[in-house]
Every structure is written in C-alpha cells, then in structure tokens.
Enzyme design. Structure first.
Site, short mmCIF file in Angstrom:
data_model
loop_
_atom_site.label_atom_id
_atom_site.label_comp_id
_atom_site.label_asym_id
_atom_site.label_seq_id
_atom_site.Cartn_x
_atom_site.Cartn_y
_atom_site.Cartn_z
N HIS A 152 -5.83 -8.89 -0.76
CA HIS A 152 -5.92 -8.99 0.70
C HIS A 152 -7.10 -9.88 1.09
CE1 HIS A 152 -3.90 -5.04 0.10
NE2 HIS A 152 -3.22 -5.40 1.17
N ALA A 193 2.76 -1.95 4.41
CA ALA A 193 2.56 -0.84 5.33
C ALA A 193 2.06 -1.43 6.64
CB ALA A 193 1.53 0.13 4.77
N HIS A 225 -7.89 1.04 -8.81
CA HIS A 225 -6.49 0.92 -9.19
C HIS A 225 -6.04 -0.51 -8.93
CE1 HIS A 225 -2.40 3.12 -9.34
NE2 HIS A 225 -2.52 2.19 -10.24
N TYR A 276 -8.87 -9.16 3.52
CA TYR A 276 -9.94 -8.23 3.93
C TYR A 276 -10.79 -7.73 2.77
CZ TYR A 276 -6.90 -4.17 2.80
OH TYR A 276 -6.10 -3.26 2.17
N GLU A 277 -10.31 -7.92 1.55
CA GLU A 277 -11.13 -7.58 0.38
C GLU A 277 -12.12 -8.70 0.08
OE1 GLU A 277 -8.60 -5.35 -2.86
OE2 GLU A 277 -7.34 -6.88 -1.92
N ASN A 326 1.84 4.51 10.49
CA ASN A 326 1.02 5.16 11.54
C ASN A 326 1.32 4.47 12.86
OD1 ASN A 326 -0.72 3.02 9.90
ND2 ASN A 326 -1.35 2.91 12.05
N MET A 382 -2.04 -6.17 7.55
CA MET A 382 -3.10 -7.07 7.07
C MET A 382 -2.70 -7.81 5.81
SD MET A 382 -6.35 -4.55 7.56
CE MET A 382 -6.43 -3.39 8.93
N SER A 383 -1.42 -8.08 5.66
CA SER A 383 -0.98 -8.76 4.42
C SER A 383 0.23 -9.63 4.72
CB SER A 383 -0.62 -7.71 3.36
OG SER A 383 0.54 -7.00 3.73
N HIS A 411 -7.03 5.51 6.26
CA HIS A 411 -6.29 4.91 5.15
C HIS A 411 -5.45 5.97 4.43
CE1 HIS A 411 -5.26 1.89 2.22
NE2 HIS A 411 -5.68 2.66 1.24
N SER A 421 0.82 -1.22 0.00
CA SER A 421 0.00 0.00 0.00
C SER A 421 0.85 1.26 0.00
CB SER A 421 -0.86 0.07 1.27
OG SER A 421 -1.73 -1.00 1.34
#
Ligand code: HPA
Length: 269
Positions: free
Chosen positions: A83, A113, A61, A85-86, A230, A206-207, A242, A28
């Site tokens: 991901h 990230a 994208h 989460y998708e 972050n 998350m990856s 995000h 990301s």
C-alpha cells in the site's frame, strides 16, 4: 527500482515455468482463499523472499503468493499487497502486478476492503468496480513516463458481465459502483466522506487503483471486487477500527470465495 526480471526468474524457478493466465489479488482480511488453491506448486512464497521486495502487511504477516489450480485453471493467487500508506513508492506497489504479467497473467482480479458510502452499502456488501476515482496518485505519468495512457475501459466490460452472471447464479447479491482510492493511512473524516459522496464515490479504500492502472498499461483485463467492511466515516456514528475491517472480511469470506471460484471457472480460455 525493483528488479522485476530477477524477481520473475526467481518466482518461475519456485513455481515452475508454465504461464499463469489468471492472477488473483486478495485484499485485507480476504486472504483465506489462498488455502483453496489445489496442487500448490510450492509452499507460499512471501514477498520478502524475493530480492528487492520489501515485507508488507500488519503484524509481520507479509504478502505472499501461491501458484496452482483453482477450478481447473492455473492461477497465481496473491494474499496481501503493498500500500502507498505503508510508505511504499508506486513502483513497489505495482511490482506484484508487473510480476504477475511476467508470469503470463492476462486476467487480473483485484479484491479489496472498503468503507461504504452509498446509502444502503452496509458491511458485507459486495461491489464490482465499474469505475474509480484516482485520488491516490498525481498522474498516470507516474506509471508510464512519456506516454499518455487512457484509463477508459480499464474495468473490463466482459469480466463485469461474467461476474454479475456468476453472482446471479449463486444467489449472491452483487452491486456495481465507483471506488474512490485514497492514499491513507488515516481513515477519512466525515467531511471527506461527504466530499467523496458528492464526487460520485460509492465506496472508499486505500488500494487497487495503482495496480489497476499498471495492469492496464500492460494490457491485462481487470476485474475489481470490493467488500464493504464498514460504514465510511460519518455515515453512522461508530468509530472505525482496522479490527472491524478484518472481522467483516472473515465473515464475508465464504460468499466471496464461492463467487471468486465461479468467476475463475467462467473466464474465457
Ligand atoms: N476507508 C478507507 N479504506 C478502507 C475503509 C474505509 O472506511 N474500510 C476499509 N478500507
């Protein structure tokens, strides 16, 4: 099930049949390095051009590949990824890694990230994955039915050494630590971050974990590099967005780009 054979044949046709010994996955906000690829073998191929591969990513994208040269080495660079989460199943999340292996990858560099948990891990911190906590998948059996694979040695010692030397030479501060992989899609609660901290996590994302496990199963050498974008939830009081993750990625991109190029240059033949 993704048709990997068909996908590999399609990509070979687009990128040429010669193997790509090195594959680079840009997470990301870190996709900018894809433009540094020299002599690209075709325009970028987006995930959804490959039959059976869904589109991925925010704002239309889709993830994409470029094959070409970087620091004198043949590399397959992937910007973006699937991901969990998708809503993608594990075999889709891991398909790009299996595809890279089918195109000849022996070394896989996974970037991502993350949120910083360890005190002092402010946005902009770069961390090598020395180890991970798999809190995203239920069992390695989900990847290799019937086997009992070991994740020991997954994060390649030799590559860790190469990455640390490159960073030292460039004067880029580079930490080492433990990446906790969470399914998402929501960012963690402050209580979850306290839990992760007690479990030994230094950063959370998350990856990466499923891809690394799939890569290990295929015998690839893996290097993981995380950019803290972050503070994890509750570490400081500001809420997470995000957009901050993307912004921090942009800021750190030049240093990360220099480091990745130096690592690629220093990889053993
Ligand atoms: N949590 C989970 N994933 C993330 C974070 C975070 O704080 N930052 C970037 N990816």
């Amino acid at each position: 099930m993704v048709d990997l054979r068909g996908a590999a044949a399609f990509l070979k046709e687009r990128l040429g049949g010669d193997p790509f010994p090195v594959a680079l996955v840009l997470g990301s906000g870190l996709g900018g390095l894809i433009d540094a690829v020299e002599h690209p073998l075709s325009r970028a191929v987006s995930f959804d051009e490959v039959e059976g591969f869904p589109a991925s990513g925010f704002a239309g994208h889709s993830g994409r590949w470029v094959g070409g040269m970087l620091e004198g080495r043949r590399v397959l660079v992937q910007a973006g990824r699937y991901h969990l989460y998708e809503g993608h199943p594990l075999d889709v999340v891991c398909a790009p890694v299996r595809l890279a292996a089918a195109l000849g990858a022996r070394t896989l560099v996974l970037t991502n990230a993350s949120g910083g948990i360890r005190p002092g891990f402010a946005p902009g911190t770069l961390m090598l994955l020395e180890n991970h906590l798999d809190l995203m998948t239920r069992s390695a059996l989900d990847y290799a039915p019937g086997g009992m694979p070991s994740a020991a040695g997954l994060w390649d010692d030799r590559l860790l050494g190469i990455a640390s030397s490159c960073a030292a030479e460039l004067g880029i501060p580079l930490e080492r630590g433990v990446y906790a992989g969470m399914r998402g899609p929501s960012y963690e609660t402050p209580a979850e971050i306290r839990m992760l901290s007690r479990l030994g996590a230094d950063v959370v994302g998350m990856s990466t974990v499923p891809e690394a496990i799939a890569a290990r199963e295929l015998g690839l050498h893996c290097l993981g590099l995380s950019l803290v974008t972050n503070h994890a939830a509750g570490i400081v009081s500001a809420p997470l967005a995000h957009a901050d993750v993307i912004e921090a990625g942009k800021k750190a991109a030049p240093a990360l780009g220099r480091l990745l190029r130096a690592i690629v240059r220093s990889l053993p033949e």
